[in-house]
Design an enzyme around this catalytic site. Structure first.
Site: not given
Ligand code: GLN
Length: 497
Positions: A80, A155, A179
């Site tokens: 990532k 994400s 994410s």
């Molecule tokens: N979808 C969540 C957010 O937008 C989690 C994102 C994540 O885990 N990086 O904050």
């Protein structure tokens, strides 16, 4: 050649160590696959062909010299783009860091390299890891390999899509609110958020420091466990790193016996907003756990209903502070520096041009929540809720070994469907966020296809902090039983790309 991309990480490493295939051949097969499909999938922001082949060659050389290879030596991985990689671009999916080449490796990156893992490149993500669909990337959305018009989750959608598209057998994600697990669920892959502090955050570009956690993504539970062992462990460079032995996750993944384990079904994760086919597959999984000899009980965690609002105060608050470092003076983008403007003006122009709408929304929310007049009312209250959630977990784990729930309320939704509705987007993480707030461990693994849309459903398993091995013990047993029942793994049912 096409066979090589279907191997699990464990099979790949074994074949390389026995000399049945070279690490270079394996790397090349995956690079070819990326060339063939990634224009459609857009899982990668950067492919490091040269670096990957060089790393693979050094594994082959090591073997030729008769040196011992580690359990993942020569296995390709998609990283990532939020972990720093020395000499390789790191953008966090943002225009703000376009062209930034870090001068150092994250601890996780160097551990992968030390393990002989072959890093193929950097994967697409929502900007600074804020999102649930990868649509917030400044570099275009990633498609879900099951249906390219749908989201691969976020994400870390790029990492999950790379696995499901057979571009890599292993990937790394970060989980601040879900994410790793939510992309795993909607792509039919396995994703694990280790206990907070188990995997070093040094060199992980910060979104919300008290929640961010790097972790393994894979196509099988055993592969995730092998990767978990490679990346976890104490790091003096991270002040929140846990100085304790890594739980025996690989051993647990191989046990395939959950007789006598106590499993709690979280009552609050059901009802309105949960897709019928998701609940159907989840309920079948609970039945399966019983058949496998677990004792299943219902558990109530009343504070979990407050997790989402608490998260959307804490995460933006921390992000508003963390992202203050992008001031046009130190990294990446600089706009309007023509000699006529002050530093403040250049900073303002750069932040205006460099951040996308979701990042700006969160910086504004966080700055507001932390401002002196509102700090107690918002940030302070959210921290109290966080404590209540931890207590709910403690109470639940006094009676059960693990908790289970669906990973996400719905299957993958169409790209664009929730783009203008932040609240709808935020709901994707309803079931994953409590574990980030409490810091415990959780896994998502595929448990079937929803009958109404034939898309993957994820089963979430949650364990107490530092009991990550329980995730793998339960996950390994469920995966084996399901594969037996289906006669193959779920991903085999994905349409060919
Ligand atoms: N979808 C969540 C957010 O937008 C989690 C994102 C994540 O885990 N990086 O904050």
């Amino acid at each position: 050649m096409t066979e090589l991309i279907k191997f699990t990480a464990a099979e790949t490493a074994a074949a390389i160590s026995k000399g049945e295939v070279s690490a270079v051949e394996v790397a090349q097969a995956h690079l070819d696959r990326i060339t063939a499909v990634d224009k459609k999938v857009n899982a990668f922001l950067h492919v490091d062909t040269e670096g990957a082949l060089k790393a693979a060659r050094s594994v082959d050389d090591k073997r030729a010299r008769g040196e011992e290879l580690g359990p993942l030596a020569g296995v390709p991985l998609a990283l990532k783009d939020v972990f720093t990689t020395k000499g390789i671009p790191t953008t966090c999916g943002s225009k703000m860091l376009e062209g930034w080449i870090p001068p150092y490796d994250a601890t996780l990156t160097s551990r992968l390299k030390d393990a002989g893992v072959v890093i193929l490149g950097k994967t697409n993500m929502d900007e600074f890891a804020m999102g649930s669909s990868t649509e917030n990337s400044a570099y275009g959305p990633t498609g879900n390999p099951w249906d390219l018009t749908r989201i691969p989750g976020g994400s870390g959608g790029g990492s999950a899509a790379a696995l499901a598209a057979y571009e890599a057998p292993l990937a790394i994600g970060t989980d601040t609110g879900g994410s790793i697990r939510q992309p795993g669920a909607v792509t039919g892959t396995v994703g694990v958020k280790p206990t907070y502090g188990a995997v070093s955050r040094y060199g992980l570009v910060a979104f919300s420091s008290s929640l961010d956690q790097g972790g393994p993504c894979a196509r099988t539970v055993l592969d995730a466990a092998l990767l978990h062992e490679a990346i976890a462990g104490y790091d003096p460079l991270d002040s929140t790193s846990i100085d304790a032995p890594v739980p025996a996750v690989v051993e647990a993944a191989k046990m395939r016996d959950i007789r006598g384990m106590r499993v709690g079904v979280v009552k609050e994760f059901a009802g309105e907003g949960y897709q019928a086919g998701v609940m159907q597959r989840f309920n079948e999984s609970v039945e399966l756990l019983r058949e496998l000899g677990a004792e299943v009980v219902e558990v109530s965690c009343p504070s979990f209903t407050l997790a989402l609002p608490a998260y959307y105060l804490i995460a933006p608050s921390e992000c508003s502070s963390n992202l203050a470092r992008f001031d046009a003076m130190r990294y990446g983008l600089r706009v309007g520096d023509d000699g006529s403007r002050s530093a403040e003006q250049v900073t303002a122009l750069t932040r205006e041009a460099g951040f996308g709408p979701e990042v700006k929304r969160r910086i504004m929310l966080g700055t507001y929540a932390l401002s002196s007049g509102y700090y107690d009312a918002y940030y302070g209250s959210a921290q109290k809720v966080r404590t209540l959630i931890s207590r709910d977990f403690d109470a639940a784990f006094a009676g059960v070994d693990v908790l289970v729930s669906p990973t996400t309320p719905t299957t993958a939704f169409p790209i664009g469907e929730r783009a203008d509705d932040p609240m709808a987007m935020y709901l994707a993480d309803l079931c994953t966020i409590p574990s980030n707030l409490a810091g415990n461990a959780a896994m998502s693994l595929p448990c079937g296809l929803a009958p109404e849309d034939n898309l993957p459903v994820g089963l979430q398993i949650i364990a107490p902090a530092m009991a990550d091995d329980r995730l793998y013990r339960v996950g390994g047993a469920v995966e084996a039983a399901l594969n037996d029942k289906w006669g193959h793994s779920l991903l085999e049912e994905a349409p060919a790309l």
